[in-house]
Design an enzyme around this catalytic site. Sequence first.
Site, mmCIF file in Angstrom:
data_model
loop_
_atom_site.group_PDB
_atom_site.id
_atom_site.type_symbol
_atom_site.label_atom_id
_atom_site.label_comp_id
_atom_site.label_asym_id
_atom_site.label_seq_id
_atom_site.Cartn_x
_atom_site.Cartn_y
_atom_site.Cartn_z
ATOM 1 N N CYS A 26 -62.072 -72.591 -24.857
ATOM 2 C CA CYS A 26 -62.804 -73.285 -25.910
ATOM 3 C C CYS A 26 -64.053 -73.870 -25.286
ATOM 4 O O CYS A 26 -64.575 -73.336 -24.314
ATOM 5 C CB CYS A 26 -61.935 -74.356 -26.567
ATOM 6 S SG CYS A 26 -61.294 -75.597 -25.434
ATOM 7 N N HIS A 572 -51.820 -89.563 8.780
ATOM 8 C CA HIS A 572 -51.537 -88.126 8.808
ATOM 9 C C HIS A 572 -50.182 -87.914 9.473
ATOM 10 O O HIS A 572 -50.032 -88.086 10.684
ATOM 11 C CB HIS A 572 -52.634 -87.382 9.567
ATOM 12 C CG HIS A 572 -52.544 -85.888 9.445
ATOM 13 N ND1 HIS A 572 -51.682 -85.134 10.186
ATOM 14 C CD2 HIS A 572 -53.207 -85.022 8.639
ATOM 15 C CE1 HIS A 572 -51.816 -83.858 9.874
ATOM 16 N NE2 HIS A 572 -52.728 -83.762 8.927
#
Length: 649
Positions: A26, A572
């Site tokens: 769309c 990390h």
Amino acid sequence: MNHDKTAKEILSAVGGNDNINSVIHCVTRLRFNLKDMKSPNKDEIKQIDGVLTVVESGGQFQVVIGNEVPKVYESLLKTMGRDPSASTTEQGNAGEKRGLFNRFVDVVSGVFMPVVGVLAAAGILKGLLALFITLKWLTEDMNTYKILFATADALFYFFPIILGFSAGKKFGGNPFISATIGAALVYPTMTAAATAGTGMSFLSIPVVLINYTQSVIPIIIASYLAANFERWLTKVSPSSIKMFLVPLITLAVITPVVFMAVGPVATLISDLLAKGAMWTYGLSPIIAGLLLAGLWQTIIIFGLHWAFVPILLNNLVTNGFDPINGMLYCTTFAQTGAAFAIAIKTRDKKLKPIAMSATISGVMGVTEPAIYGVTLPAKKAFVMASIAGGIAGAVAGFMGSTAYGFGAGVFGIPLFINPQGIDSGFIGFILSIVIAFVLGFILTYMFGYRNTAPSVAVASSSAKLGGVEQGQTVVGSSVANATVGTTSSSATQTATGTLTEHTVYSPLTGTIIPLTEVSDEAFSTGAMGQGVAIKPSVGVAYAPFDGVIVTIFKTKHAIGLLSEDGVEILIHIGINTVSLKGKHFTSYVSDGDVVRKGDKLVEFDLAAIQAAGYDTTTSVIVSNTSSYSDIQINSSSQVEQGAALISVK
């Protein structure tokens, strides 16, 4: 945005070609019909460059892109190597039964989306012509007017042909067959007979003649019947003659059926829908405007606004006007006003151009960039805009604002001018969009958005980080409207010029290891910033301070945080654990979450990770190291979660 790269990543994330029944687009989003709706990784897709968000609604998997969606869609088709819109989607997802409402939304969006652009263009042109007549710039007997009016009105007059082609594709039939049926419905001889009230029969069976010009529902039903009949004929017809035999029999059978039964019944349904909408509106235009306009943008978020399209268009073709869109139109300007308020107020250098671009798109009538890129992430801003839209919708309802066409943005304003001239309804309409924009701006500026800590790119390096490609930002995000302090990322100073010390507390319990001993050069060389490593003895990471989650990596092994006083930290977990793709990790936070020191961030199975052959050494990095003059590390060999770990000033 690299459209080809984005398309390839989206295709992979939704499960590839084999998982796609069909895909269309769309104004702002890709709409997938998938065989397995559980296959796509939503979090992975949201991380793809150019993707604003993901919505699962109406039986569709919707990837919101924004204004670039046509280019991404084109790249997607090239990547897939086929035209998926030609596939039969009415049969639904394999192995999954979709609800009736979901199928209805899917059908409506698939039929109307391909024509929305030209539908809006034709509607706007009709509106401009009405304005020019009102302003005496043109008259109806001028040839210029006649040519332009024919251009604008042709789409609506021959709507059954246009929708027949679109619906034929949607239902998996030959679109030229359904378009031909639509042409038969508006054939001049039939239209003239219906207008004159001439009686007609087919094989001695009486035919109720109706003028089908500008109609919507009859041709959609006819296209569905034709597509299914055509598929059956294709299976039973001899291969040597099916090329012409199938269209011949389909047209010869379905077209009379449409004239005798489908058309009259569908027209009756159209009339009932129009009367029902007007009856509901007549109960209380003010309340209807307040509720519908207040909820309209939420309905758009879930992609359910397509369910209203047949009602809005049916009102136009049946009554010649539509009061519902007269109340809803202002909502785009409410979201636009909110986006503009954020564009003016924000100090976030990344968010400001996004908000300004979304404002421009909103003025043109496309609000998804404003919603997904600006107001919805700020949460309160979206609520403030919805409140403004509801109030403006109530004003439009009270004044009797009415739409006489289908358009978008500022160019659609003339569509609300009564063909007889400017009236109170149009004045109320203008008031509604002004109120929506201004009130959306004021409410958002005052209550819907607060400036927070600046945008952060917690870790970006030319080195690889646990499998991340060179040059890629490892963790980073624009933190819009998170409730954290407004201190700059650089170290703060007292009135005497003394640098203020900030403490980062240990997110883990374990053994402290110098960063230089980590077996990953991205960390050991200090390329990512100064910090320390911990060999965890407990598989849980906690918040090292009060602050906000800037980003949690999609594989959950890396978390970027920003403290209230501006310290940027990257945690990390493990070496190369990105390869686990989130396995053995459980996250308890999301991007933008506000956390307090000691809040649980991530759990990870130490034994399982080690058994898979991975080092669990966890690096804790001050990613904005350059902002500080001195960084000190805890000199102990062991550390408990919550103990002081890093001091920066």
